[in-house]
Write a protein that holds these residues in place. Structure first.
Motif, short mmCIF file in Angstrom:
data_model
loop_
_atom_site.label_atom_id
_atom_site.label_comp_id
_atom_site.label_asym_id
_atom_site.label_seq_id
_atom_site.Cartn_x
_atom_site.Cartn_y
_atom_site.Cartn_z
N VAL A 43 0.84 -1.19 0.00
CA VAL A 43 0.00 0.00 0.00
C VAL A 43 0.88 1.25 0.00
CG1 VAL A 43 -1.72 1.32 1.28
CG2 VAL A 43 -1.87 -1.17 1.21
N ALA A 44 0.66 2.13 -0.95
CA ALA A 44 1.40 3.38 -1.02
C ALA A 44 0.66 4.46 -0.24
CB ALA A 44 1.56 3.81 -2.48
N VAL A 45 1.38 5.20 0.60
CA VAL A 45 0.82 6.37 1.27
C VAL A 45 1.46 7.59 0.61
CG1 VAL A 45 0.58 7.62 3.44
CG2 VAL A 45 0.49 5.13 3.43
N ALA A 46 0.64 8.41 -0.02
CA ALA A 46 1.16 9.47 -0.88
C ALA A 46 0.48 10.79 -0.60
CB ALA A 46 0.97 9.08 -2.35
N SER A 47 1.10 11.86 -1.11
CA SER A 47 0.52 13.19 -1.03
C SER A 47 0.97 13.97 -2.26
CB SER A 47 0.97 13.92 0.24
OG SER A 47 2.36 14.16 0.21
N GLY A 48 0.20 14.97 -2.61
CA GLY A 48 0.59 15.77 -3.77
C GLY A 48 1.69 16.75 -3.47
N LYS A 49 1.88 17.08 -2.20
CA LYS A 49 2.92 18.05 -1.82
C LYS A 49 3.48 17.68 -0.46
CE LYS A 49 1.80 22.00 -0.17
NZ LYS A 49 1.38 23.41 -0.09
N GLY A 50 4.60 18.31 -0.12
CA GLY A 50 5.21 18.06 1.17
C GLY A 50 4.56 18.88 2.27
N GLY A 51 4.87 18.53 3.52
CA GLY A 51 4.40 19.32 4.64
C GLY A 51 3.00 19.03 5.12
N VAL A 52 2.39 17.92 4.63
CA VAL A 52 1.03 17.61 5.05
C VAL A 52 1.00 16.50 6.11
CG1 VAL A 52 0.05 18.35 2.85
CG2 VAL A 52 0.64 15.94 3.19
N GLY A 53 2.17 16.06 6.56
CA GLY A 53 2.22 15.04 7.60
C GLY A 53 2.08 13.63 7.07
N LYS A 54 2.47 13.41 5.82
CA LYS A 54 2.31 12.09 5.19
C LYS A 54 3.12 11.01 5.89
CE LYS A 54 4.73 11.75 1.66
NZ LYS A 54 5.77 11.06 2.48
N SER A 55 4.38 11.27 6.20
CA SER A 55 5.23 10.24 6.82
C SER A 55 4.74 9.88 8.21
CB SER A 55 6.68 10.71 6.86
OG SER A 55 7.21 10.84 5.56
N THR A 56 4.35 10.88 8.98
CA THR A 56 3.78 10.62 10.31
C THR A 56 2.51 9.78 10.19
OG1 THR A 56 4.71 12.65 11.24
CG2 THR A 56 2.81 11.69 12.38
N THR A 57 1.70 10.12 9.19
CA THR A 57 0.48 9.35 8.95
C THR A 57 0.81 7.92 8.56
OG1 THR A 57 -0.70 11.35 8.26
CG2 THR A 57 -1.65 9.24 7.60
#
Length: 385
Positions: A129-143
């Motif tokens: 499962v990929a956890v992705a975001s369109g931009k940085g700084g949205v807390g993706k890695s923590t999520t």
């Protein structure tokens, strides 16, 4: 003894003959940029796509001569292949469904199909499962970390692959230091903490090392960290993707049968605009979107209990409804999330009975439900012009 240099590596590789058996692989321009860190050498060899399997001994020969160099502690070498426009797409294969190993006895319900030659999954891993975001700084890695721990808390065996080559964050988020060990000088043992098996470029290079890599090197490193790691039996491998829609995302979509993607966004319009780019990218490469998470959804003042919608509210939910994908949940902006992330003690592990940990576990349960409802996907053959 001074460390090995790129020039020495290239000179050694001149002893490896290319496919024509007349010229060496350096002279033929088959060797990518060479990266060296802590005595480990990383590079890729570009070969014709239709001959990739046939030329595996060439990769092995190149890796062997580099490993034998004085001052070299290890080598990671991969074959990369770019197809020319108009060439036939190589068929791809799907991994066989893996039975769940968690306490709840979950299992994938898809019927096995005959695998086709080409791209394959990772043995022992039920779903990626990929956890992705369109931009940085949205807390993706923590999520991603707390989602992985939420899946584990729900009774599953889980690992994390940190696919952010340029800015790996898993060593800090999971408070893991040191270097991974190798089996027979090639297969890497993943690092581990909180019961999660973890692999990250951050374990292989120093934290302050600048990774100045082009596409082929990113592809090579990702495939090495995915396929040459002793993951064992996992129900889910969570992949923390770098922000945006670049080489890492295309590599994962091209070469790995992703079970689906989870999109992380904050509520404000700017983040949602970028999140749509990520959603559209996954749609184009036929990766199912398992749902959207609205991170930093709201803030509750610890002293008064007053709620503040600092970044607006509900934008991600509306976007999920608009494109008809599941809305997985709202994660508040709290001091505890920031503090536990900085300390390497993720909230689901450090405060498992807390309100926010419960939100992550609920999101994880929805993701697992989506996975059980999705058929396994063949990795699409993507042709680079």
């Amino acid at each position: 003894m001074t460390g090995v240099t790129k020039e020495q590596v290239l000179e050694t590789l001149r002893t490896v003959r290319g496919p024509d058996l007349e010229h060496d692989i350096v002279e033929l321009g088959m060797v990518s940029d060479v990266f060296i860190s802590d005595g480990k050498v990383y590079f890729s060899i570009t070969v014709p796509a239709e001959r990739a399997k046939e030329l595996e001994p060439l990769r092995q020969a190149a890796e062997r001569v580099i490993r034998e160099m004085p001052g070299v502690n290890g080598a990671l070498v991969a074959l990369t292949a770019d197809k020319k426009g108009g060439s036939a797409n190589a068929p791809v294969s799907r991994p066989q469904p893996q039975a769940g190993h968690g306490h709840h006895g979950h299992a994938h319900a898809q019927q096995p199909q005959q695998p086709r030659a080409g791209k394959i999954g990772v043995p022992g891993i039920g779903a990626i499962v990929a956890v992705a975001s369109g931009k940085g700084g949205v807390g993706k890695s923590t999520t991603a970390v707390n989602l992985a721990l939420g899946l584990q808390a729900n009774g599953l065996k889980v690992g994390i692959l940190d696919a952010d080559i340029y800015g790996p964050s898993m060593p800090r988020l999971l408070k893991i230091s040191g270097r991974p060990t190798q089996i027979d000088g090639r297969i890497i043992n993943p690092m581990e903490n909180y019961g999660l098996k973890v692999m990250s470029m951050g374990f292989l290079v120093d934290e302050e090392t600048a990774m100045i890599w082009r596409g082929p090197m990113v592809q090579s490193a990702l495939m090495q960290m995915l396929r040459e790691v002793a993951w064992g039996e996992l129900d889910v491998l969570v992949v923390d993707m770098p922000p945006g829609t670049g080489d890492a995302q295309l590599t994962m979509a091209q070469q790995v049968p992703l079970a689906g993607a989870v999109i992380v966004s904050t509520p404000q319009d700017l983040a949602l605009i970028d999140a749509r780019k990520g959603l559209n990218m996954f749609k184009k490469v036929e990766v199912p979107v398992l749902g959207i998470i609205e991170n930093m959804s709201y803030f509750i003042a610890p002293d008064t209990g007053t709620r503040y919608d600092i970044f607006g509210h509900g934008g991600a939910r509306k976007e999920a409804e608009r494109i008809e994908v599941p809305f997985l949940g709202e994660v508040p902006l709290t001091i505890n999330i920031r503090e536990t992330s900085d300390a390497g003690t993720p909230l689901v592990a450090s405060e498992p009975n807390g309100i926010v940990a419960g939100i992550y576990k609920d999101i994880a349960a929805k993701v697992w439900q989506q996975l059980n409802g999705q058929p396994q996907r063949d990795a699409p053959a993507i042709v680079f012009e």
